[in-house]
Design a protein around this motif. Structure first.
Motif, short mmCIF file in Angstrom:
data_model
loop_
_atom_site.label_atom_id
_atom_site.label_comp_id
_atom_site.label_asym_id
_atom_site.label_seq_id
_atom_site.Cartn_x
_atom_site.Cartn_y
_atom_site.Cartn_z
N LEU A 94 0.83 -1.21 0.00
CA LEU A 94 0.00 0.00 0.00
C LEU A 94 0.86 1.26 0.00
CD1 LEU A 94 -2.98 -0.74 2.41
CD2 LEU A 94 -3.03 -0.41 -0.06
N GLU A 95 1.94 1.20 0.74
CA GLU A 95 2.84 2.36 0.79
C GLU A 95 3.40 2.67 -0.59
OE1 GLU A 95 5.84 1.61 3.71
OE2 GLU A 95 4.41 1.89 5.36
N VAL A 96 3.93 1.63 -1.26
CA VAL A 96 4.49 1.81 -2.60
C VAL A 96 3.43 2.38 -3.53
CG1 VAL A 96 5.32 0.57 -4.62
CG2 VAL A 96 6.16 -0.04 -2.36
N PHE A 97 2.25 1.82 -3.43
CA PHE A 97 1.16 2.18 -4.33
C PHE A 97 0.75 3.64 -4.16
CE2 PHE A 97 -3.43 2.40 -4.97
CZ PHE A 97 -3.52 1.97 -6.28
N THR A 98 0.48 4.04 -2.91
CA THR A 98 0.02 5.41 -2.70
C THR A 98 1.13 6.41 -3.01
OG1 THR A 98 0.36 4.90 -0.37
CG2 THR A 98 -1.89 5.17 -1.09
N LYS A 99 2.36 6.04 -2.69
CA LYS A 99 3.46 6.95 -2.96
C LYS A 99 3.55 7.24 -4.47
CE LYS A 99 8.32 6.72 -2.71
NZ LYS A 99 8.94 5.72 -3.40
N LEU A 100 3.49 6.17 -5.27
CA LEU A 100 3.55 6.34 -6.72
C LEU A 100 2.39 7.19 -7.24
CD1 LEU A 100 4.69 2.93 -8.23
CD2 LEU A 100 5.70 5.18 -8.58
N ALA A 101 1.21 6.90 -6.73
CA ALA A 101 0.03 7.63 -7.21
C ALA A 101 0.16 9.11 -6.90
CB ALA A 101 -1.22 7.06 -6.56
N ARG A 102 0.63 9.41 -5.68
CA ARG A 102 0.80 10.82 -5.30
C ARG A 102 1.87 11.49 -6.15
NH1 ARG A 102 -3.81 11.66 -2.77
NH2 ARG A 102 -4.04 10.62 -0.76
N GLU A 103 2.99 10.78 -6.34
CA GLU A 103 4.10 11.36 -7.10
C GLU A 103 3.71 11.64 -8.54
OE1 GLU A 103 7.47 8.85 -6.83
OE2 GLU A 103 7.90 9.42 -4.74
N LEU A 104 3.02 10.70 -9.15
CA LEU A 104 2.68 10.84 -10.57
C LEU A 104 1.37 11.58 -10.77
CD1 LEU A 104 3.60 7.21 -11.70
CD2 LEU A 104 4.95 9.29 -12.01
N GLY A 105 0.69 11.91 -9.67
CA GLY A 105 -0.58 12.62 -9.79
C GLY A 105 -1.67 11.78 -10.42
N THR A 106 -1.63 10.46 -10.18
CA THR A 106 -2.64 9.58 -10.74
C THR A 106 -3.88 9.56 -9.85
OG1 THR A 106 -0.81 8.21 -11.46
CG2 THR A 106 -3.00 7.25 -11.62
N ALA A 107 -5.04 9.70 -10.48
CA ALA A 107 -6.28 9.53 -9.73
C ALA A 107 -6.52 8.04 -9.54
CB ALA A 107 -7.43 10.16 -10.49
N VAL A 108 -7.04 7.65 -8.36
CA VAL A 108 -7.20 6.23 -8.06
C VAL A 108 -8.61 5.95 -7.58
CG1 VAL A 108 -6.44 4.34 -6.59
CG2 VAL A 108 -4.77 5.98 -7.42
N ILE A 109 -9.19 4.87 -8.12
CA ILE A 109 -10.41 4.32 -7.52
C ILE A 109 -9.99 3.05 -6.82
CG2 ILE A 109 -12.64 3.28 -7.98
CD1 ILE A 109 -13.12 5.29 -10.06
N PHE A 110 -10.06 3.06 -5.52
CA PHE A 110 -9.56 1.96 -4.71
C PHE A 110 -10.75 1.19 -4.16
CE2 PHE A 110 -7.69 -0.19 -1.15
CZ PHE A 110 -6.38 -0.40 -1.50
N VAL A 111 -10.98 -0.01 -4.69
CA VAL A 111 -12.13 -0.80 -4.28
C VAL A 111 -11.71 -1.67 -3.11
CG1 VAL A 111 -13.80 -2.52 -5.00
CG2 VAL A 111 -12.96 -0.83 -6.64
#
Lengths: 319, 301, 545
Positions: free
Chosen positions: C203-220
């Motif tokens: 989860l840490e890797v995932f959220t870090k990448l999303a924040r860095e790249l500015g990716t919007a996420v739908i997390f089910v």
């Protein structure tokens, strides 16, 4: 890797030995020995000729000696003698085998190609009615008797349309049609298994991931599905070797081709148990070898096979 | 060599377009699949013609008024029509009558084969699945051998040593079908046996045999029943093939394969002699395979 | 709904309705859904199974199964309606503009292709500008593997998925999803198949990448705790509808919807660790006592202790929880206690009796007082049997009572597990998961068992169903003085039910003590790691305030 190959080869030898032993036992269970059966149709045969012939082919020896003599012969490529012609089985068969071998192997290749073609089109075709139609072809192919399909094609192509001769004349049609007839029959189980196997692969989550990557259906099918789905289809292909032989005999009869079919029919008519026994062993050996090759091909398809070794044998029930 | 066929065999049974068992998103609707399937139209469309065929075997004279053995020479080689549905042969015998009267011969021989396969195969499969590693290894190699020796040749050995005839054929084809039954039974029993409720049954005081009979066998019967139908079709094909080669009942007994073999001599003049009986075989085998698929669906637990 | 379609929205879903099947059997999976996402926003879609959250996420990326039907509405990505695109156009959007991280990393990589080829495939599928050379591709793949924190990427490239652990596989899948820097990422329960410690790092890797790249996420996710940990906004779904759609803090402080409140209560509820078990006298014989229990698999080089010298005792009338990640040996321990597996060494005592080598009649007798409840309610009951037949099976096998008495006993047991008597006639297939688990408990109690081993018995159930079964177990314990050995990987549940807790790791019992002690003041480092990895930090904070 070496352990895997050694284990497979060991199993193959074991199966050949077991097949030999079972056939030997089965022949002993017959009401009479092969010589007596062979000569039973011959009114002139008296006890002396029977005894002489038994001695000639070694049937007068103690059972264990017969068993070991024949078993060691097996490894020298000696599959016994035809009682009717006195030739070694391998020679009797060898003289006609090439024609059958050509028919069977080209039919096999054609069957695999046909099966892959059917499954690929069933998977990739968009129209659902066409898909449904293609999916229902293999079960239909499986239900069509080889001899009937051969006769109907003969009737249609040579009698109605006149584009092929009734008897083999070396023309393309007279070679291709028997191959096709046999291939249709052989392709049915391969296509059915491959189709089901493809369905199973497509139900796996990694296919969703591939689609999410933006892969098209044909990209997924040819680059991923086929390799994943191949193992069960290869297994069934290996097993069709037996069917291939029966189918060849029938096809040869229908199209009046020379080959193993004739030898088999003659052997049965002449009540030549020894010849039939030899053919059984030869076929079993061929079957085992082909399936050994299939087994050895698996690791090329699926890297997990070497890792896991054999699938765990079941343990006894609790309690 | 070891052939892992359980999967492929069951896969073949699973057939074509049927959706898998676990894709039902709604639980409530999956409640009574058995009743639904039995009431379904396709089930009866499959069964009805098969029941008619069984009728042919049991009471052939109800379905055809013509004599299958002695014909009317004056009426020989008549094409199919209202009077003679499948036409007449070289002796003026009604071909449809011969097909109908040949049914019992073909079905009995195939039935004998399937019974042998079922009884011996189920026994071997159960033994392999429940009696421990050693028994499993031995049985599986035995099954490999049965697969390695084509049923066609097994039949030929028997026919050579005894005499051509339905019993020889039935036994030969039956031995050949042992392997498929053994494999299906083994894999089904293994599958069911690993389910929690079987272990729970032991913990609730079940004995070996009571669990086998109350839980394992009933829950693994679906694919076996399905195979029964499919294998009957396979046996019919094998037997008619051997009959065609002349290893079945001698003429003039009407038998499906033999009928086609006889018609072969008149291929040029009377196409119906070979074509129409063959269509009957194809239909029966297709229907049996369809029945197998339906049974597989109905008895899936 | 509080969503306002703004011009700057990345994703704008409006009026989306989806059903499965057709005619009478059609099931509504999503009903009139409105949802907007701003660029770079992380939104958690929370709900129980069947709430429609997965359907919604699959609809966005265009991967609905064929049986699904979109009845109406629109899905706009950056202003263009995805629903009106052809399959070919969608394929060019998928992987490039919308990425996906799947649920089950174990089965989500092609088993017969190397890891490297599966990552580089994304670039081959979406060639941009010039075609990348082999060397460039390789460098790109290595860069991605490093990005998701995979060590020795040069070696990993040529490995096959089966050579990687679950956590590594999920990292590879994350690398694939982020490869082309998509604007939107759909993550469908991406960590529910992972162990809790692995879940946290992934989860840490995932959220870090999303924040860095500015990716919007739908997390089910089904797990409200995970949702609160990573999301900006939470969307609660039930029966195909959105119940509540608000920022995390607001939803935590003042949930408006009754269903959301229920989920929140369950997620924050903690057990009363100080409760005293009933019927605990001064001198007590432990319900279960194991000493030096060991199970060794393999021989020679491959020898491996699945369970290594485990000793603990379950006090009568209490719950002892055995906690650990997958492969820690907790289920193996349970099976040895149940006498379903022969221990390599050690002893097992049940109610004071040594049953380590019980067999035959002794084993049958043991199972009258000691019963097991399985994890998977689907396979625990014979699908051909009716409820009454399932519950009365043990009575019949042990020849207890007459037919009429057995029927009475079945009614009594159904009542004890809070199921209506009319259910006795239903088939096992007609029950829901929770109902099946109740029937399984009733069957376990049929012969008057005093001790139950519950092997992940709640793991397959939804949160609210879990809570109901937990309450039932507590009732039964108080009323009938039952003892439980509770096997679980879920610390939240363990916290609620246990009197004592044992923590297992790699076959060893690393810590054992009362629930308060182990969960509040862990002595072993591993227990501390487990507790720290447990999602829901924000939730706990809110609960204590």
């Amino acid at each position: 890797m070496a352990a895997y190959i050694a284990r497979r080869i060991g199993q193959a030898l074991l199966v050949i030995w077991l097949a030999y032993t079972l056939v030997f036992l089965a022949v002993q269970l017959l009401p009479n020995d092969p010589v007596t059966i062979f000569l039973s149709a011959d009114a002139a045969a008296n006890p002396e000729t029977i005894a002489a012939m038994k001695a000639q082919y070694g049937y007068d020896q103690p059972l264990l000696v017969q068993y070991f003599n024949q078993l060691t012969g097996l490894f020298r490529g000696d599959f016994g003698y035809s009682l009717a012609s006195g030739q070694p089985v391998s020679e009797r068969i060898g003289s006609v085998a090439s024609s059958t071998l050509v028919l069977a192997s080209s039919a096999f290749v054609a069957a695999v190609a046909l099966a892959v073609l059917l499954v690929a089109s069933a998977t990739l075709v968009r129209q659902s009615w066409l898909k449904r139609f293609i999916i229902n072809l293999p079960p239909l192919f499986a239900a069509v008797p080889v001899f009937w399909l051969g006769l109907v094609l003969l009737q249609l192509l040579s009698i109605q349309l006149g584009i092929m001769s009734l008897f083999p004349d070396g023309s393309f049609a007279s070679i291709a049609v028997p191959v096709l007839v046999l291939a249709i029959h052989i392709s049915a189980p391969i296509a059915q298994v491959l189709l089901k196997s493809v369905d199973n692969v497509h139900a796996q989550p990694f296919v969703d991931v591939l689609r999410a990557k933006g892969a098209s259906p044909s990209w997924i099918f040819f680059r991923h599905t086929l390799k994943n789905a191949a193992a069960p289809a290869m297994t069934i292909s290996g097993i069709t070797v037996g069917t291939l032989l029966a189918g060849s005999v029938i096809t040869e009869t229908v199209f009046a081709r020379s080959g193993l079919g004739q030898v088999v029919l003659q052997a049965v008519t002449a009540q030549d148990v020894a010849l039939v026994q030899g053919m059984v062993l030869l076929t079993a050996t061929a079957f085992v070898l082909v399936n050994l090759v299939v087994d050895l091909l698996y690791p090329l398809l699926d890297p997990r096979i070497l890792k896991s070794g054999t699938h765990g044998a079941p343990r006894a029930l609790v309690a | 060599m070891s052939i892992k066929l359980e999967e492929p065999l069951l896969q073949t049974l699973g057939g074509g377009a049927d959706p898998g068992p676990n894709n039902g998103t709604a639980q409530g609707h999956a409640a009574k699949p058995k009743q639904r399937a039995i009431r379904s139209v396709s089930f009866w469309l499959t069964c009805a013609p098969l029941i008619v065929v069984v009728g042919w075997a049991l009471f052939p004279s109800l379905f055809s008024g013509y004599d299958p053995i002695s014909g009317v020479p004056a009426q020989k080689f008549q094409g199919p029509g209202l009077e003679h549905w499948f036409g007449t042969d070289h002796l003026g015998r009604d071909v449809f009558a011969r097909v109908v009267h040949g049914t019992s011969q073909t079905l009995l021989t195939a039935g004998l084969a399937v019974c042998i396969g079922l009884v011996v195969g189920t026994g071997l499969g159960l033994l392999a699945a429940t009696a421990g590693r050693a028994a499993d290894a031995v049985t599986m190699r035995l099954i490999d051998v049965l697969l390695a020796v084509p049923g066609f040749l097994i039949s030929l050995i028997i026919v050579t040593a005894y005499a051509p005839g339905p019993i020889s054929l039935g036994v030969g084809v039956g031995i050949a079908s042992i392997a498929s039954f053994a494999r299906v039974v083994r894999s089904e029993v293994l599958r069911v046996r690993s389910l929690d409720y079987v272990e729970a049954a032991f913990m609730n005081g079940g004995t070996y045999w009571s669990v086998v009979f109350k839980h394992i066998l009933p829950n693994s019967c679906g694919p076996v029943l399905a195979l029964l139908a499919v294998d009957l079709g396979v046996a019919i094909l094998a037997i008619s093939g051997l009959g065609f080669l002349g290893f079945g009942s001698p003429p003039p007994t009407p038998e499906w394969g033999l009928l086609i073999a006889e018609g072969r001599q008149y291929l040029a003049s009377a196409w119906w002699l070979t074509t129409l009986p063959g269509i009957v075989i194809v239909l029966v085998v297709v229907l049996l395979a369809g029945l197998g698929r339906q049974l597989h669906k109905i008895f899936r637990f | 709904m509080s969503t306002i379609a703004s011009a700057s929205a990345l994703l704008d879903i409006s009026g989306l309705s989806i059903t499965y099947g057709h005619g009478d059997e059609a099931v509504v999976a999503a009903q009139n859904i409105d949802l907007t996402l701003k660029p770079g926003e992380i939104v958690a879609l929370v709900g129980e199974s069947g709430s429609g959250k997965s359907t919604l996420s699959k609809a966005i990326i265009g991967l609905l199964p064929q049986s699904a039907r979109i009845l109406g509405g629109s899905i706009n990505l950056g202003g263009e309606n995805l629903l009106s695109r052809s399959e070919r156009e969608l394929a060019s959007i998928r992987g490039r503009r919308i990425g996906m991280v799947p649920q089950d990393p174990g089965a989500s990589l092609d088993p017969v292709k190397t890891v490297g080829s599966q990552i580089s495939e994304v670039f081959r599928l979406h060639p941009q500008g010039h075609k990348l050379s082999r060397v460039e591709l390789r460098a790109e793949v290595i860069r991605l593997l490093e990005l998701v924190g995979i060590d020795t990427p040069e070696q990993r490239i040529s490995q096959y998925p089966h050579e990687l652990s679950g956590g590594l596989k999920q990292r590879v899948l994350i690398a694939i999803a982020f490869a082309l820097k998509p604007e939107l990422l759909i993550a469908d329960e991406p960590t529910s198949a992972l162990d809790v410690t692995v879940q946290q790092t992934v989860l840490e890797v995932f959220t870090k990448l999303a924040r860095e790249l500015g990716t919007a996420v739908i997390f089910v996710t089904h797990d409200l705790a995970v949702a609160t940990d990573i999301a900006d906004r939470i969307v609660v779904m039930q029966h195909g509808q959105i119940r509540e759609d608000r920022p995390v803090l607001e939803i935590l402080r003042s949930p408006e919807d009754a269903y959301t409140r229920m989920l929140l209560t369950e997620a924050t509820a903690s057990g009363d660790a100080s409760r005293i078990a009933t019927g605990m006298g001064a001198i007590t014989v432990p319900a279960i006592e194991v000493a030096g229990l060991t199970q060794i698999y393999g021989r020679g080089k491959t020898e491996r202790a699945a369970v290594d010298e485990v000793s603990f005792a379950v006090r009568p009338g209490t719950t002892f929880s055995l906690v650990g990640e997958s492969g820690s040996g907790k289920s193996t321990t349970a099976r040895m206690i149940m006498r379903l597996l022969e221990p390599t060494a050690g002893t097992v005592k049940i109610h004071g009796q040594d049953v380590t080598h019980a067999r035959g009649i002794d084993k049958r007798e043991l199972w009258r007082s000691l019963q097991l409840v399985y994890q998977n309610p689907d396979s625990a009951l014979d699908p051909r049997y009716s409820v009454s037949r399932i519950i009365s099976e043990p009575l019949e096998n042990y020849k207890v009572g007459s037919k009429a008495e057995r029927r009475l006993r079945v009614a009594e047991l159904l009542d004890a597990v809070n199921l209506p008597t009319r259910m006795a006639a239903l088939g096992a297939k007609e029950l829901s998961g929770g109902q099946r688990q109740r029937v399984a408990i009733a069957r376990a109690l049929a012969l008057g068992a005093k001790t139950l081993v519950l092997d992940e018995a709640l793991s397959a159930l939804d949160v609210l169903t879990q809570a109901q079964i937990l309450a039932l177990l507590e009732d039964l314990q108080v009323n009938q003085g039952l003892s439980y050995l509770f096997i679980s990987h879920d610390l939240h549940v363990v916290e609620r039910i246990s009197h004592d807790v044992g923590v297992m790791r790699q076959g060893r019992l690393v810590e054992v003590g009362t629930a308060t002690q182990v969960l509040n003041n862990p002595t072993s480092e591993y227990t501390r790691l487990l507790l720290d990895s447990n999602p829901g930090a924000l939730l706990r904070e809110m609960a204590t305030n």
